[in-house]
Design an enzyme around this catalytic site. Structure first.
Site, short mmCIF file in Angstrom:
data_model
loop_
_atom_site.label_atom_id
_atom_site.label_comp_id
_atom_site.label_asym_id
_atom_site.label_seq_id
_atom_site.Cartn_x
_atom_site.Cartn_y
_atom_site.Cartn_z
N CYS A 1 -4.94 23.91 -48.25
CA CYS A 1 -5.62 24.96 -49.20
C CYS A 1 -4.34 25.04 -49.94
CB CYS A 1 -6.14 26.14 -48.56
SG CYS A 1 -6.97 26.35 -47.48
N ARG B 1 -2.55 19.49 -50.66
CA ARG B 1 -2.63 20.49 -49.64
C ARG B 1 -3.52 20.79 -48.38
NH1 ARG B 1 1.52 23.87 -51.12
NH2 ARG B 1 1.12 25.57 -49.39
N TRP C 1 -8.91 23.35 -47.11
CA TRP C 1 -8.64 22.69 -44.95
C TRP C 1 -8.90 23.73 -45.12
CZ3 TRP C 1 -6.20 22.76 -40.78
CH2 TRP C 1 -5.52 21.62 -39.91
N ASN D 1 -5.63 31.15 -49.70
CA ASN D 1 -4.70 30.16 -48.51
C ASN D 1 -3.76 30.78 -47.14
OD1 ASN D 1 -3.40 28.02 -46.35
ND2 ASN D 1 -1.45 28.39 -48.96
N GLY D 2 -4.63 30.41 -45.65
CA GLY D 2 -3.58 31.21 -44.68
C GLY D 2 -4.52 31.72 -43.98
N GLU E 1 8.23 7.98 -35.12
CA GLU E 1 7.88 7.67 -36.63
C GLU E 1 7.07 6.19 -37.21
OE1 GLU E 1 8.08 10.00 -39.11
OE2 GLU E 1 7.85 9.23 -40.63
N LYS F 1 3.24 7.21 -38.60
CA LYS F 1 2.55 6.45 -40.13
C LYS F 1 1.56 5.33 -39.42
CE LYS F 1 4.25 8.01 -42.43
NZ LYS F 1 5.78 9.58 -41.54
N GLU G 1 -1.95 8.45 -38.67
CA GLU G 1 -2.05 8.71 -39.87
C GLU G 1 -2.99 8.68 -40.79
OE1 GLU G 1 1.05 11.71 -41.07
OE2 GLU G 1 2.56 10.55 -41.11
N HIS H 1 8.53 2.98 -16.39
CA HIS H 1 8.26 4.77 -15.85
C HIS H 1 6.38 4.31 -16.52
CE1 HIS H 1 12.72 4.32 -14.23
NE2 HIS H 1 12.70 4.03 -15.39
N LYS I 1 -1.34 17.92 -46.59
CA LYS I 1 0.34 17.53 -46.99
C LYS I 1 1.41 18.84 -46.68
CE LYS I 1 3.88 15.56 -48.52
NZ LYS I 1 4.36 14.48 -47.80
C1 AGP Z 1 4.59 13.27 -41.70
O1 AGP Z 1 3.63 11.95 -42.68
C2 AGP Z 1 3.45 14.86 -42.00
N1 AGP Z 1 2.77 14.39 -42.67
C3 AGP Z 1 3.78 15.55 -40.92
O2 AGP Z 1 3.90 15.44 -39.98
C4 AGP Z 1 4.84 16.53 -41.60
O3 AGP Z 1 6.35 15.80 -41.51
C5 AGP Z 1 5.21 17.74 -41.26
O4 AGP Z 1 4.13 18.68 -41.42
C6 AGP Z 1 5.63 19.21 -41.61
O5 AGP Z 1 5.87 19.15 -42.58
P1 AGP Z 1 7.29 19.50 -43.52
O6 AGP Z 1 8.87 18.53 -43.37
O7 AGP Z 1 6.91 19.50 -45.00
O8 AGP Z 1 7.95 20.68 -42.94
#
Ligand code: AGP
Length: 610
Positions: free
Chosen positions: A2, A27, A76, A102-103, A483, A487, A490, A506, A605
């Site tokens: 948010c 956000r 959000w 926010n929260g 990673e 990518k 997401e 395994h 984000k």
């Molecule tokens: C990565 O592409 C993400 N959107 C997410 O995993 C992110 O890395 C995670 O939420 C941690 O965020 P931060 O590094 O701001 O703590």
């Protein structure tokens, strides 16, 4: 999660508010809303979907000139679906108090039923709505709005960043913080508030970071800061380090592509001024030598991409500095009863510096007496401040929800830390210099990889129709596989799984059938032959290999349907280069599938709720 934006000043208008939350859209972006206050009247607008608002100006036209303060929010959803009714601002029964938040308010159910029993009527499913009703309730007994605002906050259990306006005092914005970031912007004839500095920089570079347990009243001609108990506090004005162009797309179709393309510079910025050639080590100003010297073990706490960086950090610290290192998800740290010994150094890795789970981990570590350091991107962020000591990665603002340049910068900083701690523990001068030389070559090597982007786009187009991918790697390339898969999933919504290469036998091998794409990461010299074995096993089952290999490895290229070569570097630094083609691959697949690359569905984000 948010985005909050607020403005106190005589020239406030809906366009300013919309512009503000657009810069916070990363956000959260399922619904949005705003409220403008003028004498004895609030005008409210709430919408579902992306922030646009051709109708906003028309709707609020009557307020122009008369308006003196406003608040806006991009959401959000946590409590209640993304609907107009659940969007913020939320209002009280009289419609004269509007709140954005926010929260999460954890005791909202109990508060709601008490308020309902007193006659308050609720119109949303949000936890936020209890706040304006509580303020309304206290307004009847407290001497003024500010006192009613603080009295209401005392009853809230949970986390919040809040901004509120009241029709009875239309030139003020009241704000408070407990667990969710709030930054004030101090401008000429205006005072602003936001959940991070991005929307403030268009108006001022002078900012004040509220700490947990603090509140403020903003007017056009100034502000007052106080504790939640109402005691005045004086706060330091700081300067935002970035400028407007840093947070704009600058001709790129997406922030993600801009940020991938910035990596030669961001990698450079992560080690610039930190290399001490004469001693084969690094200079990390934010952490004192004694702290690093006495650490007997490290415990890394992080989430998502930062956790993947942490896994590579573990290998780096164990390999170069011989320090046993554990990596834990932020959300697990508190509940897994971690063993924190007197010489355990807890390292938080976070791009935003606001991730609630990581923050909770750090607070737990401090409670247990651990020394903490932060590896953060956002200067002045909560994790950076609460850790007290740390190393900024200097990647510059990262706006795309999928983290890219922050990951490579985190890895550079972790490499410097490992060399530095290694040199204190027997890593030779020569070995130290080898790593530093290799680090210095990375910006140019990253540039070479970016030059291949058309070729990578062509490969991505061939695979854009597939619905399952495996990413396979070992040692430093295992977290890189995680990673790469993260990518892809997401931003393109394709199922992708990162697997440790030897673990294929395994279980995951059962997933290999003719044509299944397997991204095989095989660029480390030390275990290259082992990866060759994996390539044979996958090829024997007709899996379709996309190999990422060291330049010149024609043998592996022969087994692969497609190959991307990366320049030679030391094995521990391979992920920094290797992830770049993986980011580009995910980006082009997502674009080919028509996905909203910068704002993938259901994500945000900055994850500021646990
Ligand atoms: C990565 O592409 C993400 N959107 C997410 O995993 C992110 O890395 C995670 O939420 C941690 O965020 P931060 O590094 O701001 O703590």
């Amino acid at each position: 999660m948010c985005g909050i934006f607020g403005y106190a000043g005589p020239d406030v208008n809906p366009e300013i508010l919309i512009e503000g939350i657009k810069r916070l859209e990363y956000r959260g972006y399922d619904s949005w809303g705003l409220c403008v206050a003028s004498k004895d009247r609030l005008s409210l607008l709430r919408r579902v979907g992306r922030i646009g608002g051709v109708d906003a100006t028309a709707l609020m036209l009557g307020q122009k000139g008369a308006a003196q303060a406003g608040i806006a929010h991009t959401r959000w959803a946590t409590h209640g679906a993304p609907t107009e009714g659940n969007a913020h601002p939320q209002v009280d029964c009289s419609g004269r108090i509007a709140v954005i938040h926010n929260g999460i308010i954890e005791n909202q159910a109990a508060l709601r039923s008490t308020l309902e029993s007193k006659g308050h009527r609720f119109s949303s499913e949000t936890d936020t709505e209890v706040i304006p009703h509580l303020i309304e309730e206290f307004l009847a007994t407290e001497p003024d709005f500010s006192a009613a605002f603080l009295a209401a906050l005392k009853l809230l259990v949970g986390a919040y960043g809040i901004a509120a306006v009241w029709a009875g005092e239309p030139d003020c914005v009241h704000v408070a913080r407990l667990g969710s970031p709030i930054v004030l912007g101090v401008g000429k004839n205006r005072t602003l508030v936001a959940s991070d500095p991005a929307p403030l920089v268009a108006h001022t570079r002078d900012v004040i970071y509220l700490d947990d347990g603090e509140a403020a009243i903003l007017h056009g001609d100034g502000f007052e800061t106080r504790t939640l108990e109402g005691a005045p506090v004086s706060k330091r004005v700081q300067q935002i380090a970035f400028s407007l162009p840093d947070i704009e797309r600058g001709g790129f179709p997406h922030f993600m592509l801009k940020e991938i393309s910035e990596q030669p510079e961001s990698i450079h910025n992560a080690f610039r001024g930190r290399i001490v050639r004469a001693e084969g080590t690094a200079k990390l100003g934010g952490v004192d030598l004694a702290l690093l010297r006495k650490a007997k073990r490290c415990h890394i706490v992080a989430c998502g991409t930062s956790w993947n960086a942490g896994m590579i950090g573990k290998y780096l610290l164990e390999n170069l500095a011989r320090i046993p290192t554990q990596v834990t998800f932020g959300a697990e740290f508190r509940y897994s009863h971690p063993v924190i010994e007197p010489d355990t150094l807890v390292i938080a890795i976070s791009q935003s510096g606001e991730t609630a789970d990581t923050l909770a981990g750090i607070r737990e570590a401090k409670l247990q007496g651990a020394e903490t350091i932060g590896i953060c991107n956002v200067v002045g962020s909560t994790i950076a401040r609460e850790c007290g000591k740390g190393i900024y990665i200097h990647a510059g603002p990262e706006i795309g929800v999928a983290s890219t340049k922050a990951f490579t910068s985190q890895l550079v900083v972790l490499s410097l830390l490992a060399v530095h701690m290694g040199r204190m523990r027997g890593l030779s001068l020569r070995a130290g210099l080898l790593y530093l030389d290799a680090l210095e070559k990375l910006p140019d090597q990253a540039r070479q990889l970016l030059d291949k982007k058309d070729g990578i786009a062509a490969i991505a187009h061939r695979y854009a129709g597939f619905n399952n991918f495996l990413y396979v790697g070992r040692l430093y390339e295992y977290p890189t596989a995680l990673e790469g898969a993260l990518k892809l999933k997401e931003i393109s919504y394709i199922h992708a799984e990162g697997v440790q290469a030897a673990e294929m036998k395994h279980g995951p091998f059962a997933l290999i059938e003719p044509g299944v794409p397997v991204v095989l990461l095989a660029a480390q010299a030390e275990i290259r032959d082992k990866m060759m074995g994996n390539a044979h096993e996958i090829a024997a089952r007709q899996g379709r290999i996309i190999a990422v290999a060291q330049e010149g490895d024609e043998e592996i290229a022969k087994l692969a349907a497609d190959v991307i070569f990366i320049p030679k570097t030391l094995d521990p630094l391979v992920p920094i280069l290797e992830v770049i083609p993986l980011q580009l691959f995910a980006y082009y697949v997502a674009v080919a599938r028509g996905c909203d690359v910068d704002k993938p569905r259901n994500l945000a984000k900055s994850v500021t709720v646990e």
